[in-house]
Design an enzyme around this catalytic site. Structure first.
Site, PDB file in Angstrom:
ATOM      1  N   LYS A 146       0.826  -1.215   0.000  1.00 47.24           N
ATOM      2  CA  LYS A 146       0.000   0.000   0.000  1.00 47.24           C
ATOM      3  C   LYS A 146       0.852   1.253   0.000  1.00 47.24           C
ATOM      4  O   LYS A 146       0.460   2.268  -0.564  1.00 47.24           O
ATOM      5  CB  LYS A 146      -0.979  -0.001   1.189  1.00 47.24           C
ATOM      6  CG  LYS A 146      -2.120  -0.978   0.984  1.00 47.24           C
ATOM      7  CD  LYS A 146      -3.327  -0.638   1.813  1.00 47.24           C
ATOM      8  CE  LYS A 146      -4.465  -1.600   1.519  1.00 47.24           C
ATOM      9  NZ  LYS A 146      -5.593  -1.446   2.436  1.00 47.24           N
ATOM     10  N   LYS A 151      -3.177 -10.834  -6.793  1.00 48.05           N
ATOM     11  CA  LYS A 151      -4.440 -11.041  -6.081  1.00 48.05           C
ATOM     12  C   LYS A 151      -5.557 -10.191  -6.694  1.00 48.05           C
ATOM     13  O   LYS A 151      -5.299  -9.067  -7.110  1.00 48.05           O
ATOM     14  CB  LYS A 151      -4.197 -10.632  -4.622  1.00 48.05           C
ATOM     15  CG  LYS A 151      -5.327 -10.875  -3.687  1.00 48.05           C
ATOM     16  CD  LYS A 151      -5.067 -10.236  -2.331  1.00 48.05           C
ATOM     17  CE  LYS A 151      -5.327  -8.745  -2.351  1.00 48.05           C
ATOM     18  NZ  LYS A 151      -5.450  -8.121  -1.025  1.00 48.05           N
ATOM     19  N   LYS A 158     -10.095  -5.156  -4.592  1.00 44.85           N
ATOM     20  CA  LYS A 158     -11.225  -4.263  -4.870  1.00 44.85           C
ATOM     21  C   LYS A 158     -10.753  -2.900  -5.372  1.00 44.85           C
ATOM     22  O   LYS A 158     -11.496  -2.178  -6.003  1.00 44.85           O
ATOM     23  CB  LYS A 158     -12.193  -4.136  -3.692  1.00 44.85           C
ATOM     24  CG  LYS A 158     -11.629  -3.820  -2.311  1.00 44.85           C
ATOM     25  CD  LYS A 158     -12.775  -3.607  -1.317  1.00 44.85           C
ATOM     26  CE  LYS A 158     -12.736  -4.302   0.011  1.00 44.85           C
ATOM     27  NZ  LYS A 158     -11.606  -4.214   0.881  1.00 44.85           N
TER      28      LYS A 158
HETATM   29  P1  TYM Z   1     -10.326  -6.624   3.165  1.00 47.74           P
HETATM   30  O1  TYM Z   1     -11.422  -5.642   3.338  1.00 47.74           O
HETATM   31  O2  TYM Z   1      -9.220  -6.282   2.246  1.00 47.74           O
HETATM   32  O3  TYM Z   1     -10.905  -8.004   2.702  1.00 47.74           O
HETATM   33  C1  TYM Z   1     -11.967  -8.644   3.393  1.00 47.74           C
HETATM   34  C2  TYM Z   1     -11.748 -10.150   3.398  1.00 47.74           C
HETATM   35  O4  TYM Z   1     -11.650 -10.629   2.041  1.00 47.74           O
HETATM   36  C3  TYM Z   1     -10.469 -11.409   1.907  1.00 47.74           C
HETATM   37  N1  TYM Z   1      -9.955 -11.232   0.523  1.00 47.74           N
HETATM   38  C4  TYM Z   1      -9.732 -12.243  -0.331  1.00 47.74           C
HETATM   39  N2  TYM Z   1      -9.897 -13.565  -0.233  1.00 47.74           N
HETATM   40  C5  TYM Z   1      -9.586 -14.324  -1.305  1.00 47.74           C
HETATM   41  N3  TYM Z   1      -9.135 -13.814  -2.485  1.00 47.74           N
HETATM   42  C6  TYM Z   1      -8.959 -12.489  -2.631  1.00 47.74           C
HETATM   43  N4  TYM Z   1      -8.518 -11.997  -3.790  1.00 47.74           N
HETATM   44  C7  TYM Z   1      -9.265 -11.632  -1.532  1.00 47.74           C
HETATM   45  N5  TYM Z   1      -9.220 -10.284  -1.349  1.00 47.74           N
HETATM   46  C8  TYM Z   1      -9.636 -10.065  -0.082  1.00 47.74           C
HETATM   47  C9  TYM Z   1      -9.503 -10.855   2.935  1.00 47.74           C
HETATM   48  O5  TYM Z   1      -8.492 -11.787   3.261  1.00 47.74           O
HETATM   49  C10 TYM Z   1     -10.428 -10.553   4.093  1.00 47.74           C
HETATM   50  O6  TYM Z   1     -10.654 -11.721   4.865  1.00 47.74           O
HETATM   51  N6  TYM Z   1      -7.499  -6.012   7.275  1.00 47.74           N
HETATM   52  C11 TYM Z   1      -8.702  -6.633   6.746  1.00 47.74           C
HETATM   53  C12 TYM Z   1      -9.950  -6.196   7.455  1.00 47.74           C
HETATM   54  C13 TYM Z   1      -9.910  -6.386   8.935  1.00 47.74           C
HETATM   55  C14 TYM Z   1     -10.016  -7.616   9.630  1.00 47.74           C
HETATM   56  C15 TYM Z   1      -9.960  -7.268  10.996  1.00 47.74           C
HETATM   57  C16 TYM Z   1     -10.144  -8.940   9.212  1.00 47.74           C
HETATM   58  C17 TYM Z   1      -9.797  -5.392   9.859  1.00 47.74           C
HETATM   59  N7  TYM Z   1      -9.842  -5.936  11.088  1.00 47.74           N
HETATM   60  C18 TYM Z   1     -10.024  -8.264  11.977  1.00 47.74           C
HETATM   61  C19 TYM Z   1     -10.201  -9.898  10.205  1.00 47.74           C
HETATM   62  C20 TYM Z   1     -10.143  -9.567  11.550  1.00 47.74           C
HETATM   63  C21 TYM Z   1      -8.829  -6.267   5.263  1.00 47.74           C
HETATM   64  O7  TYM Z   1      -8.246  -5.329   4.806  1.00 47.74           O
HETATM   65  O8  TYM Z   1      -9.720  -7.032   4.592  1.00 47.74           O
END
Ligand code: TYM
Length: 332
Positions: free
Chosen positions: A115, A197, A200
């Site tokens: 990032k 990957k 979004k």
């Molecule tokens: P975020 O918002 O980027 O993504 C949400 C969830 O989607 C999963 N994910 C994927 N899984 C498979 N293939 C992909 N291409 C893909 N892109 C995203 C992510 O692994 C995630 O599970 N830091 C976290 C949000 C967060 C969080 C937490 C998660 C904040 N606090 C506490 C768990 C526990 C994040 O940026 O997810």
């Protein structure tokens, strides 16, 4: 233990239109935890502002992400669904955990490196300490399991290290959580650059299939997916594009990769890509229908947010007051 059952916690950032990566790697798997676990699923708006957001869009996406949670099968009666900034204990514990998290540890986080390369003009302190806030999210609820996609594993491992470090100084404070990563679908790849990957925030719309894309768009994006020069629907080390499509088809249909290879034996790439698009649309269209119904009722979503925040705050307060006492803050 905080509740009468073990605890599951996860979160999604309302920072963009969610993709089928978010769905297959995370959200789709959340509901199955409701039977055995006390579940907290959070819309992490505080994490989202580590990169610049347009305020009106952030607000809109916060409602949308909550509506998607419910549309994907999370019953607000069985799960605590809420918005992170509605429970100030997250930010409070994050500050405390910042003082137990090392500069070197944060510097090694691959998400921070990615990032900061992408947002070179805004490498703010929040982006750097993002994992301490994530640790606070998880540790506040004495969480046992954290269902996530594989890109978040490093953050949960750091959370474990922080919890263990804290417990060593102040015994029996935090439960040390386990990441739960699905066998299949943990890392859905970009359709345009299958070594990357699916994200979004990708600027190339053809690289990402969004949960809210219409059926024709979904099928068109799959038909354009980059594949290698071969012509067999078979996994292989040098075939990231086909591997990804086989994984996606397998996740949407519940078939194993071997079954998918057998089903498409002798079939060309074009026909297979259309089949993947159809399988995706078949699962996602009912989610969209429910999502639209929910989004039309903002009052209902606000009720869910409010109830969720009250519930979450109740549990969060217990952990926070224990932490405050242990580290020597005066509790009035
Ligand atoms: P975020 O918002 O980027 O993504 C949400 C969830 O989607 C999963 N994910 C994927 N899984 C498979 N293939 C992909 N291409 C893909 N892109 C995203 C992510 O692994 C995630 O599970 N830091 C976290 C949000 C967060 C969080 C937490 C998660 C904040 N606090 C506490 C768990 C526990 C994040 O940026 O997810």
């Amino acid at each position: 233990m905080l509740a009468d059952r073990p605890v599951s916690f996860s979160g999604v950032q309302p920072s963009g239109n969610l993709t089928i990566g978010n769905y297959l790697g995370a959200i789709k798997n959340f509901p199955e935890f409701s039977e055995k676990y006390k579940c907290f699923y959070c819309v992490v708006d505080e994490h989202a502002i580590t990169v610049r957001q347009i305020p009106a869009e952030l607000r809109r996406r916060t409602y949308e992400t909550l509506a998607l949670y419910i549309a994907c099968g999370l019953d607000p009666e069985k799960n605590t669904l809420y918005v992170q900034s509605h429970v100030p204990a997250h930010a409070e514990l994050a500050w405390i955990l910042n003082c137990f998290t090392m500069f070197g540890e944060l510097s090694r986080m691959t998400q921070f490196k990615d990032k900061s390369a992408k947002h070179a003009d805004n490498i703010n302190a929040g982006l750097f300490t993002y994992p301490s806030l994530m640790a606070a999210d998880i540790l506040l609820y004495q969480t046992d399991v954290v269902p996530i996609g594989s890109d978040q594993k490093q953050h949960v491992e750091l959370t474990r290290d922080i919890a263990e470090r804290f417990n060593q100084i102040f015994p029996d404070t935090f439960t040390v959580p386990e990441p739960i990563i699905p066998q299949s679908g943990a890392r859905i790849m970009s359709l345009a650059e299958p070594e990357k990957k699916m994200s979004k925030s990708d600027e190339n719309e053809n690289a990402v299939v969004r949960i809210l894309d219409d059926k024709d768009t979904m099928i068109r994006k799959f038909r354009r997916a980059v594949t290698d020069s071969g012509n067999e629907i078979r996994r292989g080390e040098d075939k990231p594009g086909i591997n990804n499509l086989i994984t996606i088809y397998s996740c949407f249909t519940g078939k194993t990769a071997e079954e998918v290879e057998r089903e498409f034996d002798g079939v060309g790439y074009g026909e297979f890509k259309t089949a993947v698009g159809n399988a995706c649309a078949e699962k996602i269209m009912p989610v969209q229908e429910e999502y639209r119904r929910l989004l039309a009722d903002k009052g209902y979503l606000e009720e869910v947010m409010k109830k969720g925040a009250d519930e979450a705050a109740y549990y969060a307060r217990k952990t926070l007051s224990k932490v405050r006492r242990k580290i020597g803050f005066v509790n009035l």
